[in-house]
Design a protein around this motif. Structure first.
Motif, mmCIF file in Angstrom:
data_model
loop_
_atom_site.group_PDB
_atom_site.id
_atom_site.type_symbol
_atom_site.label_atom_id
_atom_site.label_comp_id
_atom_site.label_asym_id
_atom_site.label_seq_id
_atom_site.Cartn_x
_atom_site.Cartn_y
_atom_site.Cartn_z
ATOM 1 N N LEU A 1 0.821 -1.208 0.000
ATOM 2 C CA LEU A 1 0.000 0.000 0.000
ATOM 3 C C LEU A 1 0.860 1.264 0.000
ATOM 4 N N ALA A 2 2.090 1.154 0.454
ATOM 5 C CA ALA A 2 2.987 2.316 0.461
ATOM 6 C C ALA A 2 3.272 2.805 -0.953
ATOM 7 N N VAL A 3 3.212 1.923 -1.926
ATOM 8 C CA VAL A 3 3.465 2.319 -3.320
ATOM 9 C C VAL A 3 2.390 3.287 -3.811
ATOM 10 N N ILE A 4 1.180 3.137 -3.310
ATOM 11 C CA ILE A 4 0.100 4.060 -3.692
ATOM 12 C C ILE A 4 0.456 5.477 -3.254
ATOM 13 N N TYR A 5 1.032 5.600 -2.063
ATOM 14 C CA TYR A 5 1.456 6.918 -1.593
ATOM 15 C C TYR A 5 2.617 7.460 -2.434
ATOM 16 N N LEU A 6 3.484 6.585 -2.892
ATOM 17 C CA LEU A 6 4.585 7.033 -3.752
ATOM 18 C C LEU A 6 4.065 7.602 -5.068
ATOM 19 N N VAL A 7 3.010 7.013 -5.594
ATOM 20 C CA VAL A 7 2.404 7.541 -6.819
ATOM 21 C C VAL A 7 1.847 8.939 -6.566
ATOM 22 N N ALA A 8 1.229 9.142 -5.408
ATOM 23 C CA ALA A 8 0.701 10.469 -5.066
ATOM 24 C C ALA A 8 1.832 11.484 -4.942
ATOM 25 N N VAL A 9 2.928 11.091 -4.314
ATOM 26 C CA VAL A 9 4.080 11.996 -4.180
ATOM 27 C C VAL A 9 4.639 12.338 -5.556
ATOM 28 N N LEU A 10 4.757 11.353 -6.416
ATOM 29 C CA LEU A 10 5.276 11.592 -7.762
ATOM 30 C C LEU A 10 4.365 12.522 -8.553
ATOM 31 N N PHE B 1 2.418 10.155 7.681
ATOM 32 C CA PHE B 1 1.522 10.105 8.829
ATOM 33 C C PHE B 1 0.236 9.344 8.519
ATOM 34 N N ALA B 2 -0.309 9.502 7.333
ATOM 35 C CA ALA B 2 -1.538 8.790 6.973
ATOM 36 C C ALA B 2 -1.296 7.281 6.917
ATOM 37 N N TYR B 3 -0.196 6.863 6.316
ATOM 38 C CA TYR B 3 0.119 5.429 6.227
ATOM 39 C C TYR B 3 0.301 4.840 7.618
ATOM 40 N N ASN B 4 1.027 5.555 8.469
ATOM 41 C CA ASN B 4 1.262 5.071 9.825
ATOM 42 C C ASN B 4 -0.034 5.039 10.625
ATOM 43 N N TYR B 5 -0.877 6.016 10.454
ATOM 44 C CA TYR B 5 -2.111 6.110 11.224
ATOM 45 C C TYR B 5 -3.150 5.071 10.796
ATOM 46 N N PHE B 6 -3.295 4.866 9.506
ATOM 47 C CA PHE B 6 -4.384 4.017 9.014
ATOM 48 C C PHE B 6 -3.991 2.568 8.736
ATOM 49 N N PHE B 7 -2.734 2.297 8.419
ATOM 50 C CA PHE B 7 -2.401 0.966 7.895
ATOM 51 C C PHE B 7 -1.392 0.171 8.700
ATOM 52 N N THR B 8 -0.785 0.729 9.733
ATOM 53 C CA THR B 8 0.151 -0.065 10.526
ATOM 54 C C THR B 8 -0.500 -0.465 11.845
ATOM 55 N N GLU B 9 0.028 -1.531 12.457
ATOM 56 C CA GLU B 9 -0.548 -2.068 13.699
ATOM 57 C C GLU B 9 -0.541 -1.012 14.779
ATOM 58 N N SER B 10 -1.431 -1.183 15.708
ATOM 59 C CA SER B 10 -1.954 -0.194 16.634
ATOM 60 C C SER B 10 -2.640 0.871 15.765
ATOM 61 N N PHE B 11 -3.642 0.372 15.028
ATOM 62 C CA PHE B 11 -4.387 1.184 14.082
ATOM 63 C C PHE B 11 -4.958 2.414 14.760
ATOM 64 N N PHE B 12 -5.095 3.475 13.985
ATOM 65 C CA PHE B 12 -5.645 4.766 14.416
ATOM 66 C C PHE B 12 -4.856 5.388 15.563
ATOM 67 N N SER B 13 -3.548 5.189 15.506
ATOM 68 C CA SER B 13 -2.633 5.900 16.409
ATOM 69 C C SER B 13 -1.306 6.029 15.651
#
Length: 132
Positions: A88-97, A117-129
Protein backbone atom coordinates in the motif's frame (compact mmCIF):
# COMPACT_ATOMS: atom_id res chain seq x y z
CA UNK A 1 28.53 36.80 -16.29
CA UNK A 2 27.27 35.31 -19.56
CA UNK A 3 30.34 35.56 -21.74
CA UNK A 4 31.24 31.99 -22.58
CA UNK A 5 27.65 30.74 -22.89
CA UNK A 6 25.59 29.70 -25.89
CA UNK A 7 21.83 29.09 -25.97
CA UNK A 8 20.33 25.64 -26.16
CA UNK A 9 19.79 24.91 -29.88
CA UNK A 10 16.42 23.26 -29.20
CA UNK A 11 14.97 26.54 -27.92
CA UNK A 12 15.08 28.28 -31.30
CA UNK A 13 13.66 27.29 -34.65
CA UNK A 14 15.99 26.85 -37.60
CA UNK A 15 17.16 30.12 -39.09
CA UNK A 16 17.21 32.20 -35.89
CA UNK A 17 20.54 34.04 -35.73
CA UNK A 18 22.91 33.35 -32.86
CA UNK A 19 22.80 37.02 -31.82
CA UNK A 20 19.08 36.73 -31.08
CA UNK A 21 19.78 33.64 -28.98
CA UNK A 22 22.54 35.38 -27.03
CA UNK A 23 20.25 38.36 -26.39
CA UNK A 24 17.51 36.04 -25.11
CA UNK A 25 20.06 34.30 -22.90
CA UNK A 26 21.06 37.62 -21.36
CA UNK A 27 17.41 38.31 -20.57
CA UNK A 28 17.20 34.91 -18.85
CA UNK A 29 14.57 33.47 -21.19
CA UNK A 30 16.35 30.34 -22.42
CA UNK A 31 18.27 27.43 -20.99
CA UNK A 32 22.01 27.79 -21.35
CA UNK A 33 24.85 25.46 -22.13
CA UNK A 34 28.34 26.50 -21.11
CA UNK A 35 31.64 25.15 -22.25
CA UNK A 36 33.06 26.54 -19.02
CA UNK A 37 30.49 26.07 -16.25
CA UNK A 38 32.21 28.56 -13.95
CA UNK A 39 30.26 31.45 -15.52
CA UNK A 40 26.84 29.85 -15.16
CA UNK A 41 24.92 30.38 -11.94
CA UNK A 42 21.61 29.07 -10.75
CA UNK A 43 18.35 30.93 -10.52
CA UNK A 44 18.89 34.32 -8.91
CA UNK A 45 17.43 34.50 -5.42
CA UNK A 46 15.01 37.26 -6.33
CA UNK A 47 13.41 35.09 -9.03
CA UNK A 48 12.87 31.87 -7.09
CA UNK A 49 9.32 30.67 -6.45
CA UNK A 50 9.99 30.20 -2.73
CA UNK A 51 10.62 33.89 -2.19
CA UNK A 52 7.79 35.18 -4.39
CA UNK A 53 5.03 32.84 -3.22
CA UNK A 54 2.09 34.47 -1.52
CA UNK A 55 -0.05 33.01 1.22
CA UNK A 56 -2.60 31.88 -1.37
CA UNK A 57 0.03 29.94 -3.31
CA UNK A 58 1.13 28.10 -0.18
CA UNK A 59 -2.46 27.40 0.78
CA UNK A 60 -3.17 26.01 -2.72
CA UNK A 61 -0.07 23.84 -2.51
CA UNK A 62 -1.13 22.42 0.85
CA UNK A 63 -4.68 21.83 -0.40
CA UNK A 64 -3.40 19.88 -3.41
CA UNK A 65 -1.09 17.91 -1.13
CA UNK A 66 -3.92 17.07 1.26
CA UNK A 67 -6.20 16.00 -1.59
CA UNK A 68 -3.50 13.76 -3.08
CA UNK A 69 -2.91 12.16 0.31
CA UNK A 70 -6.64 11.69 0.85
CA UNK A 71 -6.97 10.07 -2.57
CA UNK A 72 -4.07 7.73 -1.86
CA UNK A 73 -5.53 6.84 1.54
CA UNK A 74 -8.95 6.04 0.08
CA UNK A 75 -7.39 3.97 -2.69
CA UNK A 76 -5.27 2.13 -0.12
CA UNK A 77 -8.33 1.52 2.04
CA UNK A 78 -10.20 0.03 -0.94
CA UNK A 79 -7.26 -2.23 -1.83
CA UNK A 80 -6.21 -3.10 1.73
CA UNK A 81 -8.22 -6.35 1.67
CA UNK A 82 -6.45 -7.58 -1.47
CA UNK A 83 -2.87 -6.34 -1.02
CA UNK A 84 -0.34 -6.72 1.78
CA UNK A 85 0.21 -3.62 3.91
CA UNK A 86 3.72 -3.05 2.57
CA UNK A 87 2.37 -2.81 -0.97
CA UNK A 88 0.00 0.00 0.00
CA UNK A 89 2.99 2.32 0.46
CA UNK A 90 3.46 2.32 -3.32
CA UNK A 91 0.10 4.06 -3.69
CA UNK A 92 1.46 6.92 -1.59
CA UNK A 93 4.59 7.03 -3.75
CA UNK A 94 2.40 7.54 -6.82
CA UNK A 95 0.70 10.47 -5.07
CA UNK A 96 4.08 12.00 -4.18
CA UNK A 97 5.28 11.59 -7.76
CA UNK A 98 2.12 13.14 -9.22
CA UNK A 99 2.34 16.20 -6.98
CA UNK A 100 6.09 16.50 -7.51
CA UNK A 101 5.55 16.73 -11.26
CA UNK A 102 2.70 19.22 -10.86
CA UNK A 103 3.82 21.34 -7.88
CA UNK A 104 7.57 20.80 -7.61
CA UNK A 105 9.76 20.11 -4.61
CA UNK A 106 7.67 21.93 -2.03
CA UNK A 107 4.57 19.95 -2.97
CA UNK A 108 6.47 16.68 -2.96
CA UNK A 109 7.79 17.36 0.53
CA UNK A 110 4.31 18.24 1.80
CA UNK A 111 2.73 15.10 0.31
CA UNK A 112 5.51 12.86 1.55
CA UNK A 113 5.08 14.10 5.13
CA UNK A 114 1.29 13.83 5.01
CA UNK A 115 1.54 10.38 3.40
CA UNK A 116 3.95 9.18 6.08
CA UNK A 117 1.52 10.11 8.83
CA UNK A 118 -1.54 8.79 6.97
CA UNK A 119 0.12 5.43 6.23
CA UNK A 120 1.26 5.07 9.83
CA UNK A 121 -2.11 6.11 11.22
CA UNK A 122 -4.38 4.02 9.01
CA UNK A 123 -2.40 0.97 7.89
CA UNK A 124 0.15 -0.07 10.53
CA UNK A 125 -0.55 -2.07 13.70
CA UNK A 126 -1.95 -0.19 16.63
CA UNK A 127 -4.39 1.18 14.08
CA UNK A 128 -5.64 4.77 14.42
CA UNK A 129 -2.63 5.90 16.41
CA UNK A 130 0.83 7.11 15.47
CA UNK A 131 2.63 4.49 17.59
CA UNK A 132 5.02 2.32 15.67
Amino acid sequence: MIDNVRPDPDDFPAGVPAEAGAAAARRGRVKLFAADRSGVTGVPRDRSWWRQATGGAWLRLLAHSALATLGATLTGWLLSHMLPVASLAVIYLVAVLAIAVRQGTAGAIAVSLLSFFAYNYFFTESFFSLKV
